[in-house]
Design a protein around this motif. Structure first.
Motif, PDB file in Angstrom:
ATOM      1  N   TYR A   1       0.975  -1.094   0.083  1.00 57.99           N
ATOM      2  CA  TYR A   1       0.015   0.082  -0.025  1.00 57.99           C
ATOM      3  C   TYR A   1       0.885   1.154  -0.005  1.00 57.99           C
ATOM      4  O   TYR A   1       1.879   1.244   0.737  1.00 57.99           O
ATOM      5  N   SER A   2       0.700   2.157  -0.927  1.00 63.42           N
ATOM      6  CA  SER A   2       1.392   3.467  -0.896  1.00 63.42           C
ATOM      7  C   SER A   2       0.530   4.515  -0.444  1.00 63.42           C
ATOM      8  O   SER A   2      -0.573   4.948  -0.913  1.00 63.42           O
ATOM      9  N   GLU A   3       1.093   5.038   0.590  1.00 63.37           N
ATOM     10  CA  GLU A   3       0.160   6.030   1.356  1.00 63.37           C
ATOM     11  C   GLU A   3       0.125   7.246   0.565  1.00 63.37           C
ATOM     12  O   GLU A   3      -0.727   8.191   0.450  1.00 63.37           O
ATOM     13  N   LEU A   4       1.426   7.696  -0.199  1.00 61.54           N
ATOM     14  CA  LEU A   4       1.647   8.775  -0.953  1.00 61.54           C
ATOM     15  C   LEU A   4       0.723   8.683  -2.105  1.00 61.54           C
ATOM     16  O   LEU A   4       0.033   9.819  -2.476  1.00 61.54           O
ATOM     17  N   HIS A   5       0.503   7.522  -3.009  1.00 63.12           N
ATOM     18  CA  HIS A   5      -0.278   7.195  -4.090  1.00 63.12           C
ATOM     19  C   HIS A   5      -1.829   6.849  -3.763  1.00 63.12           C
ATOM     20  O   HIS A   5      -2.639   7.004  -4.442  1.00 63.12           O
ATOM     21  N   GLU A   6      -2.006   6.671  -2.369  1.00 62.29           N
ATOM     22  CA  GLU A   6      -3.257   5.854  -1.821  1.00 62.29           C
ATOM     23  C   GLU A   6      -3.647   4.804  -3.124  1.00 62.29           C
ATOM     24  O   GLU A   6      -4.782   4.739  -3.449  1.00 62.29           O
ATOM     25  N   SER A   7      -2.648   3.911  -3.126  1.00 63.75           N
ATOM     26  CA  SER A   7      -3.134   2.814  -3.934  1.00 63.75           C
ATOM     27  C   SER A   7      -2.439   1.466  -3.578  1.00 63.75           C
ATOM     28  O   SER A   7      -1.644   1.270  -2.545  1.00 63.75           O
ATOM     29  N   VAL A   8      -2.885   0.238  -4.089  1.00 61.43           N
ATOM     30  CA  VAL A   8      -2.219  -1.159  -3.834  1.00 61.43           C
ATOM     31  C   VAL A   8      -1.695  -1.503  -5.182  1.00 61.43           C
ATOM     32  O   VAL A   8      -2.269  -1.400  -6.182  1.00 61.43           O
ATOM     33  N   ASN A   9      -0.622  -2.534  -4.950  1.00 63.40           N
ATOM     34  CA  ASN A   9      -0.074  -2.740  -5.835  1.00 63.40           C
ATOM     35  C   ASN A   9       0.650  -4.366  -5.252  1.00 63.40           C
ATOM     36  O   ASN A   9       0.855  -4.594  -4.038  1.00 63.40           O
ATOM     37  N   LEU A  10       1.164  -5.232  -6.369  1.00 65.98           N
ATOM     38  CA  LEU A  10       1.912  -6.308  -5.976  1.00 65.98           C
ATOM     39  C   LEU A  10       3.147  -6.006  -6.494  1.00 65.98           C
ATOM     40  O   LEU A  10       3.500  -5.489  -7.573  1.00 65.98           O
ATOM     41  N   MET A  11       4.406  -6.454  -5.733  1.00 66.02           N
ATOM     42  CA  MET A  11       5.584  -6.341  -6.102  1.00 66.02           C
ATOM     43  C   MET A  11       6.465  -7.602  -5.710  1.00 66.02           C
ATOM     44  O   MET A  11       5.893  -8.111  -4.590  1.00 66.02           O
ATOM     45  N   LYS A  12       7.307  -7.805  -6.295  1.00 68.15           N
ATOM     46  CA  LYS A  12       8.388  -8.893  -5.931  1.00 68.15           C
ATOM     47  C   LYS A  12       9.015  -8.436  -4.420  1.00 68.15           C
ATOM     48  O   LYS A  12       9.211  -7.360  -4.419  1.00 68.15           O
ATOM     49  N   LYS A  13       8.989  -9.377  -3.610  1.00 65.45           N
ATOM     50  CA  LYS A  13       9.550  -9.178  -2.406  1.00 65.45           C
ATOM     51  C   LYS A  13      10.833  -8.408  -2.471  1.00 65.45           C
ATOM     52  O   LYS A  13      11.095  -7.281  -1.868  1.00 65.45           O
ATOM     53  N   GLU A  14      11.694  -8.746  -3.371  1.00 69.29           N
ATOM     54  CA  GLU A  14      13.299  -8.415  -3.433  1.00 69.29           C
ATOM     55  C   GLU A  14      13.161  -6.680  -3.786  1.00 69.29           C
ATOM     56  O   GLU A  14      13.695  -5.753  -3.566  1.00 69.29           O
ATOM     57  N   GLU A  15      12.156  -6.676  -4.864  1.00 73.33           N
ATOM     58  CA  GLU A  15      11.973  -5.119  -5.400  1.00 73.33           C
ATOM     59  C   GLU A  15      11.711  -4.312  -4.415  1.00 73.33           C
ATOM     60  O   GLU A  15      11.993  -3.122  -4.360  1.00 73.33           O
ATOM     61  N   PHE A  16      10.860  -4.657  -3.581  1.00 78.22           N
ATOM     62  CA  PHE A  16      10.108  -3.970  -2.424  1.00 78.22           C
ATOM     63  C   PHE A  16      11.206  -3.719  -1.323  1.00 78.22           C
ATOM     64  O   PHE A  16      11.239  -2.408  -1.003  1.00 78.22           O
ATOM     65  N   LYS A  17      11.764  -4.758  -0.790  1.00 72.39           N
ATOM     66  CA  LYS A  17      13.213  -4.513  -0.242  1.00 72.39           C
ATOM     67  C   LYS A  17      14.300  -3.424  -0.674  1.00 72.39           C
ATOM     68  O   LYS A  17      14.792  -2.683  -0.181  1.00 72.39           O
ATOM     69  N   ALA A  18      14.588  -3.313  -1.988  1.00 75.26           N
ATOM     70  CA  ALA A  18      15.328  -2.621  -2.397  1.00 75.26           C
ATOM     71  C   ALA A  18      14.863  -1.239  -2.480  1.00 75.26           C
ATOM     72  O   ALA A  18      15.837  -0.215  -2.379  1.00 75.26           O
ATOM     73  N   SER A  19      13.478  -1.188  -2.837  1.00 78.14           N
ATOM     74  CA  SER A  19      12.983   0.069  -2.867  1.00 78.14           C
ATOM     75  C   SER A  19      12.762   0.869  -1.427  1.00 78.14           C
ATOM     76  O   SER A  19      13.182   2.032  -1.414  1.00 78.14           O
ATOM     77  N   GLU A  20      12.733   0.086  -0.442  1.00 78.71           N
ATOM     78  CA  GLU A  20      12.800   0.540   0.995  1.00 78.71           C
ATOM     79  C   GLU A  20      14.199   0.927   1.377  1.00 78.71           C
ATOM     80  O   GLU A  20      14.450   1.892   2.088  1.00 78.71           O
ATOM     81  N   ASN A  21      15.111   0.114   0.901  1.00 77.34           N
ATOM     82  CA  ASN A  21      16.605   0.695   1.319  1.00 77.34           C
ATOM     83  C   ASN A  21      17.107   1.575   0.632  1.00 77.34           C
ATOM     84  O   ASN A  21      17.895   2.737   0.924  1.00 77.34           O
ATOM     85  N   GLU A  22      16.588   2.154  -0.858  1.00 78.95           N
ATOM     86  CA  GLU A  22      16.736   3.232  -1.298  1.00 78.95           C
ATOM     87  C   GLU A  22      16.146   4.572  -0.918  1.00 78.95           C
ATOM     88  O   GLU A  22      16.911   5.630  -0.530  1.00 78.95           O
ATOM     89  N   GLN A  23      15.150   4.419   0.022  1.00 82.34           N
ATOM     90  CA  GLN A  23      14.718   5.445   0.664  1.00 82.34           C
ATOM     91  C   GLN A  23      15.280   5.795   2.140  1.00 82.34           C
ATOM     92  O   GLN A  23      15.149   6.842   2.642  1.00 82.34           O
ATOM     93  N   LEU A  24      15.977   4.940   2.581  1.00 87.33           N
ATOM     94  CA  LEU A  24      17.030   5.049   3.694  1.00 87.33           C
ATOM     95  C   LEU A  24      17.905   5.915   3.714  1.00 87.33           C
ATOM     96  O   LEU A  24      18.716   6.393   2.921  1.00 87.33           O
TER      97      LEU A  24
END
Length: 78
Positions: free
Chosen positions: A55-78
């Motif tokens: 769930y993206s609070e920014l876009h108020e949307s729900v999506n499916l993502m590969k787990k690895e892609e989600f982890k990578a995007s989380e690390n980029e934001q840190l």
């Protein structure tokens, strides 16, 4: 934010999977895969933890993502 698939109503989860499978750009390879098989594959990937519901609070949307892609995007934001 990851939404555990187990906490989503069964009908809502099916609707989410169907919506994702219908999106343009969803690639299943050279051979066409029947729609019900696409849904079955997505559900299996969720159950195995290969993909997650995000769930993206920014876009108020729900999506499916590969787990690895989600982890990578989380690390980029840190």
């Amino acid at each position: 934010m990851i939404i555990p698939w187990q906490q989503i109503n069964g009908e809502t989860l099916t609707n989410l999977l169907e919506s994702y499978a219908l999106r343009e750009g969803t690639d299943y390879g050279e051979q066409e895969v029947p729609f019900d098989k696409k849904i079955e594959s997505l559900r299996s990937q969720l159950e195995n933890g290969d993909i997650v519901i995000v769930y993206s609070e920014l876009h108020e949307s729900v999506n499916l993502m590969k787990k690895e892609e989600f982890k990578a995007s989380e690390n980029e934001q840190l």
